[in-house]
Design an enzyme around this catalytic site. Structure first.
Site, PDB file in Angstrom:
ATOM      1  N   HIS A 117      37.976  30.877  54.057  1.00  0.00           N
ATOM      2  CA  HIS A 117      37.363  30.537  55.346  1.00  0.00           C
ATOM      3  C   HIS A 117      36.621  29.195  55.292  1.00  0.00           C
ATOM      4  O   HIS A 117      36.217  28.722  54.225  1.00  0.00           O
ATOM      5  CB  HIS A 117      36.391  31.650  55.759  1.00  0.00           C
ATOM      6  CG  HIS A 117      35.248  31.800  54.796  1.00  0.00           C
ATOM      7  ND1 HIS A 117      34.126  31.007  54.843  1.00  0.00           N
ATOM      8  CD2 HIS A 117      35.077  32.630  53.740  1.00  0.00           C
ATOM      9  CE1 HIS A 117      33.302  31.342  53.870  1.00  0.00           C
ATOM     10  NE2 HIS A 117      33.864  32.326  53.172  1.00  0.00           N
ATOM     11  N   GLU A 220      34.855  39.533  51.067  1.00  0.00           N
ATOM     12  CA  GLU A 220      34.188  38.869  49.938  1.00  0.00           C
ATOM     13  C   GLU A 220      33.668  39.943  48.980  1.00  0.00           C
ATOM     14  O   GLU A 220      33.416  41.092  49.400  1.00  0.00           O
ATOM     15  CB  GLU A 220      33.041  37.998  50.482  1.00  0.00           C
ATOM     16  CG  GLU A 220      32.262  37.218  49.437  1.00  0.00           C
ATOM     17  CD  GLU A 220      33.149  36.338  48.552  1.00  0.00           C
ATOM     18  OE1 GLU A 220      33.852  36.889  47.686  1.00  0.00           O
ATOM     19  OE2 GLU A 220      33.122  35.107  48.727  1.00  0.00           O
ATOM     20  N   LYS A 231      20.956  30.469  46.391  1.00  0.00           N
ATOM     21  CA  LYS A 231      21.593  30.401  45.069  1.00  0.00           C
ATOM     22  C   LYS A 231      20.777  29.548  44.102  1.00  0.00           C
ATOM     23  O   LYS A 231      20.633  29.896  42.928  1.00  0.00           O
ATOM     24  CB  LYS A 231      23.029  29.878  45.208  1.00  0.00           C
ATOM     25  CG  LYS A 231      23.923  30.887  45.900  1.00  0.00           C
ATOM     26  CD  LYS A 231      25.350  30.432  46.114  1.00  0.00           C
ATOM     27  CE  LYS A 231      26.085  31.502  46.916  1.00  0.00           C
ATOM     28  NZ  LYS A 231      27.426  31.172  47.305  1.00  0.00           N
TER      29      LYS A 231
HETATM   30  O1  LIG Z   1      29.499  35.187  49.059  1.00  0.00           O
HETATM   31  C1  LIG Z   1      29.165  33.992  48.915  1.00  0.00           C
HETATM   32  O2  LIG Z   1      28.016  33.619  48.830  1.00  0.00           O
HETATM   33  C2  LIG Z   1      30.233  32.937  48.839  1.00  0.00           C
HETATM   34  O3  LIG Z   1      31.142  33.127  49.839  1.00  0.00           O
HETATM   35  C3  LIG Z   1      30.921  32.903  47.519  1.00  0.00           C
HETATM   36  O4  LIG Z   1      29.951  32.671  46.644  1.00  0.00           O
HETATM   37  P1  LIG Z   1      30.157  32.286  45.119  1.00  0.00           P
HETATM   38  O5  LIG Z   1      30.682  30.894  45.071  1.00  0.00           O
HETATM   39  O6  LIG Z   1      28.767  32.411  44.590  1.00  0.00           O
HETATM   40  O7  LIG Z   1      31.064  33.301  44.509  1.00  0.00           O
END
Ligand SMILES: O=C(O)[C@H](O)COP(=O)(O)O
Length: 373
Positions: A117, A220, A231
């Site tokens: 997406h 996801e 993050k």
């Molecule tokens: O779910 C999330 O935050 C992203 O879509 C994917 O995250 P990631 O790169 O930390 O796996």
């Protein structure tokens, strides 16, 4: 090597194959085999590249309405053949026969497009999203439209998306750019009522539609207690390495969330085969591409797609750690002679970068050009 044949009870028609024993049929069924019935149920165990990929005790081969099955590229052992009818399969696939009438009848090659997406509002804020249902940003909308431009000349018969709005928005926006001008229509098969209420009664209109199947299995990965957290801040709190391990390792679970391995169990299982609850038919994206020769697009997520790509590209749990998918970048796989191989670069920023034309795709594009003249 001996010649084997599967005789189908139509009186005049048989399917021929070549195999090592009388029950094995493979490499048969390229375009032009005609049946007198509209559907055939074959109990089979397909093998791809000579490796067993799964056991399919019952697989329905839906024949095209004009009785032509375009491609069967599996090696399989037949034990039984009988005719069946499935309203569900019919409702999903009746529009698929349009592909043969579409510009560029494609004979022995099918395509699989995978798209992550476009940017979501939580991608923008750098928050763990997981299964939280967040829409696209304006940039994400543009990315989806851009993705659509890159695949506008590729045939698409059916679309699969996750149950999350960011994947669905991406699929719908991408389709606004497609040159077949077909309308993507979400299949509502949650209940008898939703099926009845959403029925399309005009066959002609059906042919101008592309079914969009939503599946939670393509969602996801569940990020558990990380969902909603930033993050960067999480990395500062728990350490970069720990967060990288949660995000990229194959088997480590984030707190109360899913590992990639767990995501893979549901996403790849769905991709390979699943049973439709209403019709009890075994179906699957892989089957759709490989066995039915359909052109499929899947709009999903970084980790459900990483799991599927790991399966398709035969990556090890070590190799998948380095697999990164950008938002809104389509990847193309071609299925030919039973093999699904990656054709497009995930880094391609132009249509040409997304894929290299095969003969059949060039033909499809040429026909689109002719129609739009
Ligand atoms: O779910 C999330 O935050 C992203 O879509 C994917 O995250 P990631 O790169 O930390 O796996």
């Amino acid at each position: 090597m001996s010649t084997g044949s599967l005789h189908v009870a139509t009186g005049t028609t048989s399917v021929r194959g070549f195999g090592n024993d009388s029950r094995a049929c493979y490499g048969f069924g390229n375009s032009g085999i005609r049946f007198l019935s509209t559907e055939l149920r074959v109990h089979l165990v397909p093998k791809i590249n000579w490796e067993p990929v799964a056991s399919y005790p019952q697989v329905h081969l839906r024949l095209l309405r004009n009785g032509v099955i375009r491609s069967c590229r599996f090696k399989f052992h037949t034990t039984e053949a009988s005719f069946v009818h499935s309203a569900y399969v019919d409702s999903i696939f009746s529009s698929l026969h349009g592909s043969t009438e579409d510009p560029g009848k494609i004979s022995d090659e099918s395509t699989l497009i995978l798209i992550r997406h476009g940017e979501s509002l939580w991608n923008e804020k750098n928050l763990f999203s997981g299964c939280v249902d967040v829409p696209l940003t304006n940039k994400g909308i543009e990315e989806a439209i851009e993705a659509g431009k890159r695949i506008r000349n590729l045939p698409i018969d059916i679309i699969y998306t996750s149950a999350l709005i960011r994947a669905q928005m991406t699929a719908m926006l991408a389709l606004t750019q497609h040159r077949c001008y077909k309308v993507p229509i979400i299949v509502h098969d949650e209940s008898e009522e939703s099926r009845t209420w959403s029925q399309i009664h005009s066959e002609n209109t059906k042919k101008q539609s592309i079914p969009v199947v939503k599946a939670w299995q393509l969602n996801e990965r569940r990020y558990g207690e990380l969902q909603g957290f930033n993050k960067q801040e999480t990395a500062e709190r728990y350490g970069k390495e720990q967060v990288h391990e949660w995000r990229r390792s194959y088997s480590t679970c984030p707190p109360n969330g899913e590992s990639l391995e767990m995501t893979s169990r549901r996403a790849v299982a769905y991709f390979r085969e699943h049973t439709n609850s209403e019709s009890r038919t075994v179906t699957g994206i892989f089957l759709c591409v490989s066995l039915l020769g359909k052109h499929v697009m899947v709009a999903a997520h970084a980790n459900s797609l990483r799991a599927i790509i790991m399966y398709l590209d035969n990556l090890t749990s070590q190799e998948v750690i380095d697999l990164e998918l950008s938002n809104g970048v389509p990847m193309l796989y071609i299925c030919k002679e039973g093999k699904i191989i990656r054709r497009g670069s995930p880094l391609g920023s132009t249509e040409a970068g997304v894929y290299a034309y095969t003969w059949d795709l060039a033909l499809y594009r040429q026909k689109l050009d002719e129609v739009s003249l």
